[in-house]
Design an enzyme around this catalytic site. Structure first.
Site, PDB file in Angstrom:
ATOM      1  N   SER A 129       0.829  -1.209   0.000  1.00 36.59           N
ATOM      2  CA  SER A 129       0.000   0.000   0.000  1.00 36.59           C
ATOM      3  C   SER A 129       0.856   1.249   0.000  1.00 36.59           C
ATOM      4  CB  SER A 129      -0.922   0.025   1.220  1.00 36.59           C
ATOM      5  OG  SER A 129      -1.686   1.220   1.208  1.00 36.59           O
ATOM      6  N   LYS A 183      -4.492  -6.628   3.723  1.00 33.41           N
ATOM      7  CA  LYS A 183      -4.505  -5.550   2.721  1.00 33.41           C
ATOM      8  C   LYS A 183      -5.936  -5.215   2.315  1.00 33.41           C
ATOM      9  CE  LYS A 183      -2.826  -2.682  -0.392  1.00 33.41           C
ATOM     10  NZ  LYS A 183      -3.864  -2.439  -1.397  1.00 33.41           N
ATOM     11  N   HIS A 186      -7.321  -3.084   5.030  1.00 35.03           N
ATOM     12  CA  HIS A 186      -6.750  -1.743   4.847  1.00 35.03           C
ATOM     13  C   HIS A 186      -7.558  -0.973   3.816  1.00 35.03           C
ATOM     14  CE1 HIS A 186      -4.362   1.055   2.427  1.00 35.03           C
ATOM     15  NE2 HIS A 186      -3.657   1.315   3.515  1.00 35.03           N
ATOM     16  N   ASN A 187      -7.840  -1.601   2.681  1.00 35.93           N
ATOM     17  CA  ASN A 187      -8.545  -0.903   1.611  1.00 35.93           C
ATOM     18  C   ASN A 187      -9.990  -0.605   1.988  1.00 35.93           C
ATOM     19  OD1 ASN A 187      -6.123  -1.362   0.307  1.00 35.93           O
ATOM     20  ND2 ASN A 187      -7.070  -1.941  -1.623  1.00 35.93           N
ATOM     21  N   GLU A 190      -9.933   2.308   4.145  1.00 32.98           N
ATOM     22  CA  GLU A 190      -9.667   3.444   3.249  1.00 32.98           C
ATOM     23  C   GLU A 190     -10.969   3.943   2.611  1.00 32.98           C
ATOM     24  OE1 GLU A 190      -7.816   3.625  -1.159  1.00 32.98           O
ATOM     25  OE2 GLU A 190      -6.496   2.723   0.345  1.00 32.98           O
TER      26      GLU A 190
END
Length: 472
Positions: A129, A183, A186-187, A190
Site C-alpha cells: 500500500s 490488505k 486496509h482498503n 480506506e
C-alpha cells in the site's frame, strides 16, 4: 556475470517504481514485462546506469536470479496471476519463492500457496500500500505465507518499506492468505475514511456555503490535530487546485461518480460470510455504487422532494468543530470494525493476526496512514484480547465526550436532507454496540412463528431452545 537478488514481473507504474526502490536499497534486480517495450523504456530511462537487468523471456528472468529465487509479481489480480505462476513454476526449483504483490483475493492466495507447496515451492501474498509514490519511496508491506519464506525476503522488505519512529512498516502477518486479507481490510477502511471525509466536506459546503479554498483551510487546520493523516492532507491539496483553462476550482468540475477496484466490495462480502458487522465500510461501498447512478439521480432530483434547505442558524465555528469531531468519532468506528473483522478472521483461519503490529505498520507509507494509529497500537499492546476498539479506555472516553456534537451533525444533516451514509451508519453502529438489548427478540419470535426456528429465553438461560405454537 553476477546474478540478480530479486526478479520482478509487471512494469506498470507500481511495478516500475517498486523495482527502482529495490535497486536503490542495494538489491540488484531483473525485470520482465510481457510487452518488451516497457522493459526497454525503463532500462533506457529511469533505470539507466542502475543495477537493473532486463529479461526478454520468463526463462531468461529465472536464469538471471541467485538461489533461492525471489520473484515478485505485480500483475493484474485473477487469471493473469495464475497464468504467470503457470509459466514460472516449471522453471523453478525447490525452495524458490514467488511473491504476489498485487491486490489478489485472499482465497486465491490460499489456493496458490497450497498448490505451490505441493511442488516444493514457496508462495507469499504480500499487500503493498502507498500508491505509486509509496512503491518508489517506501510502502507499507503486509506479507503472508510460510514463515521461512518471509525470512528469505525480510531483509529486502524491511529495507524498501516506509520507516516510522518504531521501525519499518512491515511485519510478518501470518500463514497463507493472511497478508492479502489484511490488505483488503486496509482498503476497506480506506473506503470508509474517504466517504467520511466526503460527507464532512459536503455538510460544511452545503450548510455554510463555503467554497473550495475555505474548505481547504479547514482541512489543513484539521491535519494539524487529531485528524492528522495522509487523506486529510491530500484533501486540502485537492481543494486548492485550480483548473487552468477556466480558472475554477477543479474539484467543482469533477463528475460525482467514484470508481472502485473491488477490494472494498470484497470486504463487505467476506464480512457477511464471517458474521461481522461493518456498517461504515458497507455504507462507503454503497456510496460509490450510488454515485454511479448519476442519470437516475439527476431525474430523481427533479421529482423527489426533501426538506427546504434553510441557512444554518447556529455558530459556524462550532459547527466546523462538531463536524471535525463527528468525522473522528466515525473514523474510530470504521477502524474498530476493521479490527474486529481481523480478529474474527484470525480465529476462523488460524492466523493469530498481530493487531497492534498491523496498526503500527499502517503508520507510514500506506494510504490510511494517520497519527491516531499510534493510539490503536497502544490499545492492543495494553490489551491484546480487546474485543472492540470502542471499549479501550482512551477511545471510550473520547467518543463519550464528543457524542453530543457527533449526534448534532448527523441530526442536522438529516434534517436538511444532506446524505451522510457512513457517518450515520457509524453512529448507529456505536449505539448498537452499546445497547444492552436490541429489538431482535421480536425478529427471533417472528422466525419461530413462520419457520419454527426456535429461540432462547432470558429467564431460562441454557435450557433452550424453545418453540411456541403461535397460532393457538
Amino acid at each position: 556475470m553476477a546474478k540478480s537478488q530479486v526478479g520482478l514481473v509487471g512494469l506498470a507504474v507500481m511495478g516500475e517504481n517498486l523495482a527502482l526502490n529495490i535497486e536503490r536499497n542495494g538489491f540488484p534486480i531483473t525485470v520482465y514485462n510481457r510487452s518488451a517495450d516497457k522493459t526497454e523504456a525503463l532500462l533506457a530511462g529511469r533505470a539507466k546506469g542502475k543495477s537493473v537487468t532486463g529479461a526478454k523471456t520468463v526463462r531468461e528472468l529465472v536464469a538471471s536470479l541467485e538461489r533461492p529465487r525471489r520473484i515478485i509479481l505485480l500483475v493484474k489480480a485473477g487469471a493473469p496471476v495464475d497464468d504467470m505462476i503457470g509459466q514460472l513454476t516449471p522453471l523453478l526449483e525447490a525452495g524458490d519463492i514467488i511473491i504476489d504483490g498485487g491486490n489478489s483475493h485472499f482465497s486465491d492466495t490460499r489456493r496458490r500457496e497450497t498448490a505451490m507447496q505441493a511442488k516444493g515451492l514457496r508462495f507469499i501474498g504480500s499487500g503493498v500500500s502507498g500508491g505509486e509514490e509509496g512503491a518508489l519511496w517506501g510502502p507499507s508491506l503486509m506479507p503472508g505465507g510460510p514463515k521461512d519464506a518471509y525470512e528469505q525476503i525480510r531483509p529486502i522488505w524491511e529495507k524498501i518499506a516506509a520507516k516510522v519512529d518504531d521501525g519499518p512498516c512491515v511485519t510478518y502477518i501470518g500463514p497463507d492468505g493472511a497478508g492479502h486479507f489484511v490488505k483488503m481490510i486496509h482498503n476497506g477502511i480506506e473506503y470508509g475514511d474517504m466517504q467520511l471525509i466526503a460527507e464532512s466536506y459536503d455538510v460544511l459546503r452545503q450548510l455554510l456555503g463555503l467554497d473550495a479554498p475555505q474548505l481547504a483551510a479547514i482541512f489543513e487546520e484539521w491535519n494539524k490535530g487529531l485528524l492528522n493523516s495522509f487523506l486529510i492532507e491530500i484533501t486540502g491539496k485537492v481543494l486548492r487546485k485550480k483548473e487552468p483553462e477556466t480558472g475554477k476550482w477543479l474539484v467543482d468540475l469533477i463528475l460525482d461518480k467514484a470508481g472502485q477496484k473491488g477490494t472494498g466490495k470484497w470486504m463487505s462480502q467476506i464480512a457477511l460470510d464471517l458474521g461481522v458487522p461493518i456498517p461504515t465500510i458497507n455504507a462507503a461501498v454503497e456510496g460509490r455504487i450510488l454515485s454511479a447512478f448519476k442519470d437516475d439521480r439527476v431525474k430523481a432530483s427533479k421529482v423527489l422532494s426533501g426538506p427546504k434547505r434553510e441557512p444554518y442558524k447556529g455558530d459556524p465555528k462550532a459547527l466546523i468543530e462538531a463536524v471535525r469531531d463527528a468525522l473522528y468519532a466515525s473514523k474510530i468506528c470504521s477502524y474498530a470494525q476493521g479490527m474486529v473483522m481481523m480478529r474474527v478472521a484470525g480465529d476462523e483461519y488460524h492466523w493469530n493476526l498481530p493487531l497492534g503490529e498491523i496498526a503500527r505498520i499502517w503508520k507510514g507509507g500506506c494510504i490510511i496512514r494517520a497519527q491516531f494509529l499510534d493510539l490503536i497500537k497502544a490499545a492492543f499492546q495494553k490489551n491484546p484480547q480487546l474485543g472492540n476498539l470502542l471499549l479501550d479506555d482512551h477511545f471510550k472516553a473520547w467518543v463519550t465526550e464528543a457524542q453530543p456534537r457527533w449526534r448534532h451533525v448527523v441530526q442536522t444533516a438529516q434534517s436538511q436532507g444532506i446524505p451522510v451514509l457512513a457517518m450515520s451508519s457509524s453512529l448507529a453502529y456505536y449505539d448498537s454496540v452499546r445497547a444492552e438489548r436490541l429489538p431482535l427478540n421480536l425478529t427471533q419470535a417472528q422466525r419461530d412463528f413462520f419457520g419454527a426456528h426456535t429461540y432462547e429465553r432470558i429467564d431460562k438461560p441454557g435450557q433452550g431452545p424453545f418453540h411456541t405454537d403461535w397460532g393457538s
